[in-house]
Scaffold this motif. Structure first.
Motif, PDB file in Angstrom:
ATOM      1  N   PHE A   1      32.493 -74.392  16.460  1.00 59.04           N
ATOM      2  CA  PHE A   1      31.743 -73.260  15.890  1.00 59.04           C
ATOM      3  C   PHE A   1      30.717 -73.673  14.833  1.00 59.04           C
ATOM      4  CE2 PHE A   1      35.361 -70.835  17.607  1.00 59.04           C
ATOM      5  CZ  PHE A   1      34.716 -69.733  18.146  1.00 59.04           C
ATOM      6  N   TYR A   2      30.703 -74.967  14.450  1.00 63.92           N
ATOM      7  CA  TYR A   2      29.708 -75.412  13.465  1.00 63.92           C
ATOM      8  C   TYR A   2      28.393 -75.853  14.116  1.00 63.92           C
ATOM      9  CZ  TYR A   2      34.122 -76.031  10.874  1.00 63.92           C
ATOM     10  OH  TYR A   2      35.367 -75.866  10.326  1.00 63.92           O
TER      11      TYR A   2
ATOM     12  N   GLN B   1      38.587 -83.667   9.530  1.00 61.74           N
ATOM     13  CA  GLN B   1      38.790 -82.211   9.609  1.00 61.74           C
ATOM     14  C   GLN B   1      40.049 -81.936  10.437  1.00 61.74           C
ATOM     15  OE1 GLN B   1      35.065 -80.720  11.192  1.00 61.74           O
ATOM     16  NE2 GLN B   1      34.024 -80.984   9.223  1.00 61.74           N
TER      17      GLN B   1
ATOM     18  N   ARG C   1      24.854 -77.382  12.260  1.00 66.14           N
ATOM     19  CA  ARG C   1      24.452 -78.798  12.288  1.00 66.14           C
ATOM     20  C   ARG C   1      23.003 -78.932  12.705  1.00 66.14           C
ATOM     21  NH1 ARG C   1      30.088 -81.509  14.434  1.00 66.14           N
ATOM     22  NH2 ARG C   1      31.304 -80.755  12.655  1.00 66.14           N
TER      23      ARG C   1
ATOM     24  N   ASP D   1      27.703 -76.261  -1.899  1.00 68.37           N
ATOM     25  CA  ASP D   1      28.518 -77.024  -0.962  1.00 68.37           C
ATOM     26  C   ASP D   1      28.498 -78.483  -1.404  1.00 68.37           C
ATOM     27  OD1 ASP D   1      29.767 -76.910   1.952  1.00 68.37           O
ATOM     28  OD2 ASP D   1      28.498 -78.687   1.890  1.00 68.37           O
TER      29      ASP D   1
ATOM     30  N   SER E   1      28.596 -70.492  11.378  1.00 68.20           N
ATOM     31  CA  SER E   1      27.340 -70.371  12.109  1.00 68.20           C
ATOM     32  C   SER E   1      27.523 -69.982  13.574  1.00 68.20           C
ATOM     33  CB  SER E   1      26.565 -71.691  12.001  1.00 68.20           C
ATOM     34  OG  SER E   1      27.333 -72.769  12.514  1.00 68.20           O
TER      35      SER E   1
ATOM     36  N   TYR F   1      35.321 -68.381   5.917  1.00 62.87           N
ATOM     37  CA  TYR F   1      33.929 -68.690   6.268  1.00 62.87           C
ATOM     38  C   TYR F   1      33.668 -68.229   7.706  1.00 62.87           C
ATOM     39  CZ  TYR F   1      29.500 -71.245   5.688  1.00 62.87           C
ATOM     40  OH  TYR F   1      28.172 -71.590   5.552  1.00 62.87           O
TER      41      TYR F   1
ATOM     42  N   TYR G   1      37.272 -75.912   0.482  1.00 62.20           N
ATOM     43  CA  TYR G   1      37.370 -75.687   1.929  1.00 62.20           C
ATOM     44  C   TYR G   1      38.700 -76.340   2.326  1.00 62.20           C
ATOM     45  CZ  TYR G   1      32.188 -74.984   2.609  1.00 62.20           C
ATOM     46  OH  TYR G   1      30.879 -74.566   2.622  1.00 62.20           O
TER      47      TYR G   1
ATOM     48  N   PHE H   1      23.255 -75.011   0.472  1.00 60.65           N
ATOM     49  CA  PHE H   1      23.296 -76.245   1.261  1.00 60.65           C
ATOM     50  C   PHE H   1      21.938 -76.910   1.124  1.00 60.65           C
ATOM     51  CE2 PHE H   1      26.377 -73.561   3.450  1.00 60.65           C
ATOM     52  CZ  PHE H   1      27.440 -74.428   3.614  1.00 60.65           C
TER      53      PHE H   1
ATOM     54  N   LYS I   1      40.043 -76.461   6.867  1.00 55.75           N
ATOM     55  CA  LYS I   1      38.792 -76.528   7.635  1.00 55.75           C
ATOM     56  C   LYS I   1      39.052 -77.312   8.908  1.00 55.75           C
ATOM     57  CE  LYS I   1      34.073 -78.289   7.480  1.00 55.75           C
ATOM     58  NZ  LYS I   1      32.963 -78.785   6.649  1.00 55.75           N
TER      59      LYS I   1
ATOM     60  N   SER J   1      33.529 -79.509   0.974  1.00 59.33           N
ATOM     61  CA  SER J   1      33.763 -79.191   2.386  1.00 59.33           C
ATOM     62  C   SER J   1      34.025 -80.438   3.221  1.00 59.33           C
ATOM     63  CB  SER J   1      32.546 -78.448   2.955  1.00 59.33           C
ATOM     64  OG  SER J   1      31.407 -79.284   2.957  1.00 59.33           O
TER      65      SER J   1
ATOM     66  N   TYR K   1      26.653 -65.311   7.232  1.00 60.94           N
ATOM     67  CA  TYR K   1      25.198 -65.206   7.442  1.00 60.94           C
ATOM     68  C   TYR K   1      24.792 -63.757   7.684  1.00 60.94           C
ATOM     69  CZ  TYR K   1      25.983 -70.170   7.902  1.00 60.94           C
ATOM     70  OH  TYR K   1      26.385 -71.458   7.648  1.00 60.94           O
TER      71      TYR K   1
HETATM   72  C1  PBG Z   1      29.774 -79.757   5.815  1.00 62.91           C
HETATM   73  C2  PBG Z   1      29.770 -78.327   6.236  1.00 62.91           C
HETATM   74  C3  PBG Z   1      29.662 -77.834   7.527  1.00 62.91           C
HETATM   75  C4  PBG Z   1      29.680 -76.451   7.436  1.00 62.91           C
HETATM   76  C5  PBG Z   1      29.784 -76.140   6.094  1.00 62.91           C
HETATM   77  N1  PBG Z   1      29.862 -77.322   5.373  1.00 62.91           N
HETATM   78  C6  PBG Z   1      29.461 -78.550   8.801  1.00 62.91           C
HETATM   79  C7  PBG Z   1      30.471 -79.483   9.310  1.00 62.91           C
HETATM   80  O1  PBG Z   1      31.568 -79.640   8.791  1.00 62.91           O
HETATM   81  O2  PBG Z   1      30.123 -80.127  10.303  1.00 62.91           O
HETATM   82  C8  PBG Z   1      29.591 -75.514   8.592  1.00 62.91           C
HETATM   83  C9  PBG Z   1      29.155 -74.127   8.259  1.00 62.91           C
HETATM   84  C10 PBG Z   1      28.792 -73.301   9.439  1.00 62.91           C
HETATM   85  O3  PBG Z   1      28.975 -73.683  10.619  1.00 62.91           O
HETATM   86  O4  PBG Z   1      28.299 -72.198   9.210  1.00 62.91           O
HETATM   87  N2  PBG Z   1      28.821 -79.999   4.804  1.00 62.91           N
END
Ligand code: PBG
Length: 327
Positions: free
Chosen positions: A201-202, A222, A206, A119, A275, A272, A193, A80, A196, A166, A314
């Protein structure tokens, strides 16, 4: 059917040896992809407060990190990028000199057998924080496709083995496949992805990637977390458009989606472990409320048991160490 007392399922649980023999799901570092956040610079390792144990790395540090991962048996990283500047279209995303491209080049030069995935999305690169270009206050699907294709081609030129879109635009897998093939990158695989969800959970990601939308949210592109049948349609469409492997994201609250995808499709399925899932484990472990090692390995086992072939996580480095030590 024989039953108690002749049948006693506890017999094979008595010793570690018999438990190992009958274990149905095995976890190996070979099933992990480690996400790495890269930015331009030298010798940079900036800890990310929302993701304890994860840092933003300059390309040289990304190489060092990947070498360590490779040594632990983790075969792949997912890059990323954090841009130097943001604009309306996210143009740094397809700049051949940007952080992801530089890191990909250096990783492939230094560790040729490492799988480098990238990504492909615009949200880290756009000033408004959305995954595509904005027209009349909305993310314009079709105007975004050529930009995503440019990003993928630039990543491929830098040496990426796999590109992972993604963004959740309709038709992006076909657009990226056509652009890669036209750019002499037919060998580069697409990990889409596919399913998604618009997920809370993201949150920690962010913060790490500075990619929160500046207005609105991502629910217009999404998926609704409530929809499993729609997830199957997304996967089917992406495979039809040429995806080599598909992903379910997040993982933990979506194990049924992984399971059903496994039953329906023969393509490789990734999950996935995002985070927020990681941050919750780290936070509770930091309080001494849970055993981080056992919890993380149990979560990863559950994701694989549900049907994932590999997991973006992670926990990759720690889990690889724990597995090597014999958990
Ligand atoms: C978008 C992207 C995101 C994640 C991976 N690719 C964030 C989103 O869609 O807001 C999230 C990954 C994570 O939460 O570990 N580039």
């Amino acid at each position: 059917m024989s039953r108690f007392p002749s049948t006693r399922l506890r017999r094979l649980r008595r010793t570690a040896a018999s438990r190992a023999l009958v274990r149905e799901t095995r976890l190996s570092p070979e099933q992990f992809i480690a996400p790495l956040f890269v930015r331009k610079g030298q010798g940079l390792r900036e800890p990310i407060s929302s993701l304890p144990g994860v840092s933003r790395l300059s390309p040289d540090e990304a190489v060092a990190e990947a070498q360590e991962l490779r040594g632990l048996g983790v075969p792949a990283v997912l890059l990323f990028g954090l841009p130097e500047r943001k604009d309306d279209t996210g143009s740094e995303a397809w700049d051949d000199g940007a952080a992801v491209q530089e890191a990909a080049r250096r990783l492939k030069q230094t560790i040729p057998d490492l799988l480098v995935a990238t990504d492909v999305c615009l949200d880290e690169y756009t000033a408004h924080g959305h995954c595509g270009v904005i027209r009349d206050g909305e993310v314009d699907n079709d105007a975004t496709l050529p930009l995503l294709a440019r990003v993928a081609v630039s990543h491929a030129r830098a040496g990426a083995d796999v590109v992972a879109p993604s963004d959740m635009m309709d038709g992006r897998v076909a657009a990226i496949r056509a652009a890669l093939d036209a750019a002499a990158s037919a060998h580069v695989a697409i990990l889409s992805y596919s399913a998604k969800s618009a997920s809370a959970f993201y949150g920690p990601f962010r913060e790490a990637a500075d990619s929160s939308p500046k207005f609105g949210d991502r629910r217009g592109y999404q998926m609704d977390p409530a929809n499993r049948r729609e997830a199957m349609r997304e996967i089917a469409l992406d495979l039809d458009e040429g995806a080599d492997a598909v992903m379910v994201k997040p993982a933990l609250a979506y194990l049924d989606v992984i399971r059903e995808a496994r039953q329906r499709f023969d393509a490789p399925i990734a999950a996935y472990n995002v985070s927020g899932e990681y941050a919750m484990v780290k936070a509770a472990a930091g309080q001494g409320w849970i055993d981080e090692r056992r919890i993380a390995l149990e979560i990863l086992t559950g994701i694989v048991r549900a049907g994932a072939d590999f997991v973006l996580t992670y926990h990759a480095k720690d889990a690889a160490k724990w597995l090597r030590e014999g958990a």
